[in-house]
Design a protein around this motif. Structure first.
Motif, PDB file in Angstrom:
ATOM      1  N   GLU A  42      30.942  43.448  36.159  1.00 30.19           N
ATOM      2  CA  GLU A  42      30.687  43.302  37.586  1.00 30.19           C
ATOM      3  C   GLU A  42      29.343  43.012  37.910  1.00 30.19           C
ATOM      4  O   GLU A  42      29.134  42.022  38.693  1.00 30.19           O
ATOM      5  N   ALA A  46      28.151  39.435  39.829  1.00 33.33           N
ATOM      6  CA  ALA A  46      27.192  39.484  40.932  1.00 33.33           C
ATOM      7  C   ALA A  46      26.370  38.210  40.726  1.00 33.33           C
ATOM      8  O   ALA A  46      25.699  37.793  41.679  1.00 33.33           O
ATOM      9  N   ALA A  75      41.798  44.790  40.338  1.00 35.92           N
ATOM     10  CA  ALA A  75      40.568  45.199  41.146  1.00 35.92           C
ATOM     11  C   ALA A  75      39.183  44.359  40.783  1.00 35.92           C
ATOM     12  O   ALA A  75      38.648  44.246  41.522  1.00 35.92           O
ATOM     13  N   LEU A  76      39.083  44.145  39.497  1.00 38.24           N
ATOM     14  CA  LEU A  76      38.063  43.021  39.219  1.00 38.24           C
ATOM     15  C   LEU A  76      38.293  41.678  40.074  1.00 38.24           C
ATOM     16  O   LEU A  76      37.078  41.302  40.547  1.00 38.24           O
ATOM     17  N   TYR A  79      37.119  42.543  43.506  1.00 40.84           N
ATOM     18  CA  TYR A  79      35.530  42.376  43.410  1.00 40.84           C
ATOM     19  C   TYR A  79      35.036  41.042  43.303  1.00 40.84           C
ATOM     20  O   TYR A  79      34.013  41.090  44.221  1.00 40.84           O
ATOM     21  N   GLU A  82      35.161  39.794  46.739  1.00 41.30           N
ATOM     22  CA  GLU A  82      34.128  40.276  47.708  1.00 41.30           C
ATOM     23  C   GLU A  82      32.700  39.618  47.711  1.00 41.30           C
ATOM     24  O   GLU A  82      32.010  39.606  48.475  1.00 41.30           O
ATOM     25  N   GLN A  83      32.434  39.268  46.330  1.00 41.45           N
ATOM     26  CA  GLN A  83      31.337  38.364  45.872  1.00 41.45           C
ATOM     27  C   GLN A  83      31.244  37.090  46.264  1.00 41.45           C
ATOM     28  O   GLN A  83      30.176  36.454  46.235  1.00 41.45           O
TER      29      GLN A  83
END
Length: 387
Positions: A42, A46, A75-76, A79, A82-83
């Motif tokens: 994660e 980012a 889920a990854l 994520y 979202e980034q």
């Protein structure tokens, strides 16, 4: 406003970032630790997303399995979204297990070959959860001494193993086979050149392609010829961009020979590789040992963009006319005029027109992002080779 008019095809340029570029790296003798290094996938994502926010050039992140293994890949992927990025190529690993000392997909022991095949099938299952298109295979398989292995037998076993993997590739997925002419095997690697990779993937089907790593060639190799040939044959699936002075140094792309990068991108463009929906994937494959990791990735994607912009300036009609007329120096002069054109002011304007910082390197420094992650990422185990 710059007087140079950038080609609209430049908007199609997208460069995938490798998750491992943000982890610790080093030499054969030492892996160096640095403040702020990601401890999780994660955190790698980012950092990669930060590069994309500043450059607008890097919308996807490649994963390396098992280095980036998680319990929930859906889920990854969420994520990553979202980034502001997506998960891209899934890279397999059959070079860090004791069982693979004498080979993986080419091993004489059927049980070891099956273990390597099963790893790739697990990678395909990950692709099913992440929505990734490409499974990239690079093999360390090879021999160090004449007579150590049966060259032909190893090719036969490789073909059989790849076929076992390929039959599980989905209709919207691809297998890309990378080649490397030496290291770690010093006498013979099992996929040492583009011809071997091409021969192997051609026997599999249309969704099996060649991956070209720009550092995986002997000094003096005309890489742009290989690019042109693979595009002509419809088998160039992806690039791993880096730069090297002597061997596979994994330095910042364009650092050693920006003119080579220009020539490569010209052939990519010439062969339709930059067209919308072409299918040719551009990815970095670099490890930052002495330079900061995020700025290293920023500089890399900017280098690719700059040489692509210059390559798009080649007057192809005038070039074709000069070539047809046998005007050797005239044709070369048209080529060189484009290479020597300073497109940096125009690219800065390109960025500001899209709401991006005109100078991404300066913007990163001013953002204090590095200071923030240095303070936050304390404790735990930093990502590195093998993790």
């Amino acid at each position: 406003m710059s007087a140079i008019s950038l080609h609209p095809a430049l908007d199609n340029l997208a460069i995938e970032l490798p998750s491992w570029a943000f982890g610790n790296s080093g030499t054969r003798f030492k892996v160096f630790g640095t403040p702020g290094t990601p401890r999780t996938i994660e955190e790698k994502i980012a950092d990669a997303a930060t590069v994309h926010r500043l450059t607008g050039l890097a919308p996807s992140v490649a994963l390396h399995i098992p280095w980036d293994t998680v319990d929930d890949y859906a889920a990854l992927a969420a994520y990553a979204a979202e980034q502001g990025v997506v998960l891209g190529t899934i890279n397999s690993n059959t070079f860090q297990d004791d069982d693979y000392k004498f080979g993986s997909l080419t091993h004489t022991d059927k049980a070891v070959r099956q273990k390597a095949i099963d790893h790739h099938l697990a990678c395909i299952e990950i692709m099913n959860h992440t929505g990734s298109r490409d499974l990239k295979i690079w093999l360390a398989d090879g021999t160090n001494y004449p007579g150590q292995g049966d060259i032909r037998g190893r090719q036969d076993r490789l073909a059989e193993s790849l076929a076992s993997i390929y039959q599980h590739i989905g209709p919207d997925q691809r297998m890309v086979l990378e080649y490397k002419f030496f290291e770690p095997a010093m006498y013979m690697t099992d996929v040492p050149d583009w011809g071997t990779s091409y021969a192997q993937v051609s026997a599999l089907g249309e969704r099996a392609m060649v991956c070209l790593d720009t550092g995986h060639h002997a000094p003096g190799t005309n890489i742009e010829f290989i690019v042109a040939q693979l595009l002509r044959l419809g088998k160039l699936g992806s690039f791993d961009f880096n730069s090297r002075f002597y061997a596979d140094d994994d330095l910042i792309v364009g650092a050693a020979d920006p003119f080579q990068l220009f020539r490569i991108m010209f052939e990519v463009i010439r062969g339709g590789g930059l067209d919308a929906g072409s299918g040719v994937a551009l990815m970095l494959d670099q490890c930052h040992n002495v330079e900061a990791k995020i700025p290293g990735q920023i500089r890399s994607v900017l280098n690719v963009q700059e040489m692509t912009a210059r390559a798009l300036l080649v007057d192809t009609e005038a070039l074709a006319a000069a070539q047809e007329a046998g005007d050797v120096l005239g044709a070369n002069g048209i080529f060189m005029d484009a290479f020597y054109t300073d497109v940096r002011p125009a690219l800065a304007q390109w960025r500001t027109d899209r709401g991006l910082p005109g100078d991404p390197m300066a913007a990163f420094t001013a953002s204090s992002y590095q200071n923030t992650i240095n303070a936050e990422r304390v404790g735990g185990t930093q990502s590195s080779w093998g993790a």
